[in-house]
Design an enzyme around this catalytic site. Structure first.
Site, short mmCIF file in Angstrom:
data_model
loop_
_atom_site.label_atom_id
_atom_site.label_comp_id
_atom_site.label_asym_id
_atom_site.label_seq_id
_atom_site.Cartn_x
_atom_site.Cartn_y
_atom_site.Cartn_z
N GLU A 101 -3.75 -10.34 -3.40
CA GLU A 101 -4.96 -9.81 -4.05
C GLU A 101 -4.88 -9.98 -5.57
O GLU A 101 -5.38 -9.15 -6.32
CB GLU A 101 -5.16 -8.35 -3.66
CG GLU A 101 -5.48 -8.21 -2.19
CD GLU A 101 -5.99 -6.82 -1.81
OE1 GLU A 101 -7.10 -6.73 -1.27
OE2 GLU A 101 -5.26 -5.85 -2.06
N ALA A 138 0.09 2.79 4.82
CA ALA A 138 0.24 2.27 6.19
C ALA A 138 0.67 0.82 6.15
O ALA A 138 0.40 0.12 5.17
CB ALA A 138 -1.10 2.39 6.94
N ASN A 169 2.24 -4.18 -8.45
CA ASN A 169 2.22 -5.16 -7.36
C ASN A 169 2.66 -6.57 -7.74
O ASN A 169 3.50 -7.16 -7.05
CB ASN A 169 0.83 -5.18 -6.71
CG ASN A 169 0.62 -4.00 -5.78
OD1 ASN A 169 1.42 -3.08 -5.76
ND2 ASN A 169 -0.44 -4.03 -5.02
N ALA A 197 -8.87 -5.81 10.74
CA ALA A 197 -7.85 -5.15 11.58
C ALA A 197 -6.47 -5.18 10.93
O ALA A 197 -5.46 -5.28 11.60
CB ALA A 197 -7.83 -5.78 12.97
N LYS A 249 -6.60 3.28 -10.24
CA LYS A 249 -5.77 2.70 -9.18
C LYS A 249 -5.46 1.24 -9.51
O LYS A 249 -4.35 0.75 -9.27
CB LYS A 249 -6.52 2.82 -7.84
CG LYS A 249 -5.86 2.14 -6.64
CD LYS A 249 -5.08 3.12 -5.79
CE LYS A 249 -4.26 2.50 -4.68
NZ LYS A 249 -5.04 1.99 -3.55
O1 KPL Z 1 -0.98 0.93 -3.68
C1 KPL Z 1 0.10 0.40 -3.73
C2 KPL Z 1 0.27 -0.87 -2.98
O2 KPL Z 1 1.31 -1.09 -2.38
O3 KPL Z 1 -0.67 -1.66 -3.00
C3 KPL Z 1 1.21 0.97 -4.56
C4 KPL Z 1 0.69 2.13 -5.36
C5 KPL Z 1 1.75 -0.08 -5.48
C6 KPL Z 1 2.29 1.56 -3.71
O4 KPL Z 1 3.10 0.63 -3.12
#
Ligand code: KPL
Length: 304
Positions: free
Chosen positions: A273, A131, A199, A13, A191
């Site tokens: 992560e 989000a 990050n 959630a 990605k």
């Molecule tokens: O996917 C993203 C995340 O915040 O994990 C990015 C691409 C870095 C965008 O903020």
């Protein structure tokens, strides 16, 4: 293939689980499964800033199977990568082992493991939907759909194309942009490259993505790109058409105002992560016997 009457379970959630539950709830039965039972209302702020209180069952796995024994047509695993194994263990006690799964995790850690481990079909998704969860004035929380994106879906072994098409159709019917990807592994690695370059640095220095364009961060990003690109290509993955640098700098530009997900985790005192994002690159470096000083330092300095 994917009857609109069969319920989908959203397991996890957090922001993505709530976003998918909110969007799907208008089109099919869904249940949002979290760590504790909650009122059956999901607060959702749409991309134009309008607030909605949606009627969505929000419960735990145990209470769900008691209150509604209808087996799910699909389980969307929307946990953080490091919580996926325990979620899967809990799930397997409650559903048929051939139930289709859709993995929403970042990185490239759990996808191959779950694909090998789960008896039924395992689809993987890579999404650019944005989000986050925030406190609402009534003391509760709401999910804010900060930016619409595209969700790409496929399976690592190219075994379930019809299922992938069915899920894409269901997401499209719910008003989401979704497409089948015949090479989802490549998309996940691309990605991962973006996430690895952005990050950890923004989480450690507590900055917004756009600040990576400034000194001293710009050269740190470039040094990481120089190591990440060859490592991923060494895994047999094609580089992005415009090259690694263009891909990563374009995302930094497009998300300049964002607080990246890892920064949000750090600010909220949650585990990050790090392993899901940097672990597969470190494994690749070991396999390929490449030295990666910038990535090694990044890993050491990244909060876990
Ligand atoms: O996917 C993203 C995340 O915040 O994990 C990015 C691409 C870095 C965008 O903020």
């Amino acid at each position: 293939m994917m009857p609109a009457s069969s319920p989908w379970w959203l397991l996890g959630a957090g922001a993505m689980g709530r976003l998918f539950a909110a969007r799907l709830s208008g089109a099919r039965p869904v249940c949002l499964i979290g760590r504790r039972d909650a009122p059956n209302v999901l607060h959702y702020r749409d991309p134009s800033g309008v607030d909605h209180a949606l009627d969505v069952p929000c419960c735990t796995l145990t209470s769900l199977v008691v209150s509604d024994p209808t087996p799910p047509g699909l389980v969307v695993l929307a946990t953080k990568s490091h919580d996926t194994q325990s979620a899967l263990d809990a799930l397997s006690a409650h559903v048929d082992a051939r139930t289709p799964l859709l993995l929403l995790q970042n990185g490239f850690r759990v996808q191959p493991i779950v694909t090998r481990q789960w008896l039924g079909p395992v689809l993987c998704a890579s999404t650019t939907e944005g989000a986050y969860v925030e406190s609402a004035p009534d003391g509760g929380t709401r999910v804010v759909h900060a930016g619409t994106g595209v969700t790409w879906i496929g399976d690592l072994d190219h075994t379930w194309p019809d299922l992938a098409h069915g899920v894409v159709e269901a997401l499209t019917a719910a008003g989401m942009r979704a497409q089948v990807d015949d090479d989802i592994a490549q998309r996940l690695w691309h990605k991962l490259a973006v996430n690895a370059a952005i990050n950890p640095l923004v989480a450690r220095h507590r900055i917004r993505n756009g600040q990576l364009r400034d000194r001293p961060f710009r050269r740190m990003v470039d040094a990481l790109i120089d190591e990440i690109g060859p490592l991923i290509e060494g895994q047999g993955v094609e580089p992005p058409a415009a090259g690694w640098s263009a891909l990563i700098w374009q995302v930094i530009e497009a998300t300049a105002d964002n607080r990246a997900s890892m920064l949000q985790d750090v600010l909220a005192g949650r585990p990050t992560e790090r392993e899901a994002i940097l672990g597969p690159l470190r494994d690749a470096a070991r396999r390929q016997q490449r030295s990666t000083p910038s990535l090694d330092a990044l890993y050491r300095d990244t909060p876990s």
